[in-house]
Motif scaffolding. Structure first.
Motif, PDB file in Angstrom:
ATOM      1  N   GLY A  14       4.084   5.455   4.116  1.00 52.45           N
ATOM      2  CA  GLY A  14       5.177   6.059   3.360  1.00 52.45           C
ATOM      3  C   GLY A  14       4.704   6.617   2.031  1.00 52.45           C
ATOM      4  O   GLY A  14       5.129   7.693   1.607  1.00 52.45           O
ATOM      5  N   ALA A  15       3.811   5.895   1.391  1.00 49.98           N
ATOM      6  CA  ALA A  15       3.258   6.357   0.117  1.00 49.98           C
ATOM      7  C   ALA A  15       2.433   7.625   0.300  1.00 49.98           C
ATOM      8  O   ALA A  15       2.502   8.550  -0.523  1.00 49.98           O
ATOM      9  N   GLU A  16       1.661   7.691   1.380  1.00 46.47           N
ATOM     10  CA  GLU A  16       0.854   8.898   1.637  1.00 46.47           C
ATOM     11  C   GLU A  16       1.748  10.107   1.904  1.00 46.47           C
ATOM     12  O   GLU A  16       1.487  11.201   1.411  1.00 46.47           O
ATOM     13  N   TRP A  17       2.812   9.925   2.692  1.00 44.25           N
ATOM     14  CA  TRP A  17       3.740  11.026   2.962  1.00 44.25           C
ATOM     15  C   TRP A  17       4.445  11.461   1.678  1.00 44.25           C
ATOM     16  O   TRP A  17       4.623  12.656   1.430  1.00 44.25           O
ATOM     17  N   ASN A  18       4.827  10.490   0.866  1.00 42.24           N
ATOM     18  CA  ASN A  18       5.473  10.803  -0.401  1.00 42.24           C
ATOM     19  C   ASN A  18       4.535  11.622  -1.291  1.00 42.24           C
ATOM     20  O   ASN A  18       4.948  12.619  -1.890  1.00 42.24           O
ATOM     21  N   ALA A  19       3.291  11.214  -1.366  1.00 48.44           N
ATOM     22  CA  ALA A  19       2.316  11.936  -2.182  1.00 48.44           C
ATOM     23  C   ALA A  19       2.114  13.367  -1.664  1.00 48.44           C
ATOM     24  O   ALA A  19       1.993  14.309  -2.449  1.00 48.44           O
TER      25      ALA A  19
END
Length: 89
Positions: A14-19
């Motif tokens: 989720g953090a990678e997609w958000n970034a």
């Protein structure tokens, strides 16, 4: 501000997609592109876009891609309408 908000992304994926999305939106701003219209247009083109030409969908190349006859044909063939063009600022 961001550091406290990022604890709510839920997972590493989720953090990678958000970034990725935040980076795309920031890149749109750097290139003078309205981010929500850009994201909608890219999502319309992406399913039929050739993988070897994916760089043409980057914000840096976006204005040139919109002038491309192939992109215009793909928009015309799509069942979803494009976002209305924003007035120049």
């Amino acid at each position: 501000m961001g550091r406290k908000n990022w604890i709510f992304v839920g997972s590493k994926d989720g953090a990678e997609w958000n970034a990725t999305i935040v980076s795309l939106i920031a890149s749109c701003a750097l290139h003078g592109i309205e981010p929500w219209a850009y994201l909608r247009d890219v999502l319309i083109l992406l399913p039929t876009w050739p993988p070897e030409r994916i760089i043409e969908l980057a914000p840096k190349s976006w204005k040139q891609t919109l002038e491309n006859a192939d992109a215009r044909q793909r928009f015309a063939a799509s069942p979803w309408p494009r976002a209305p063009a924003a007035a120049p600022s």
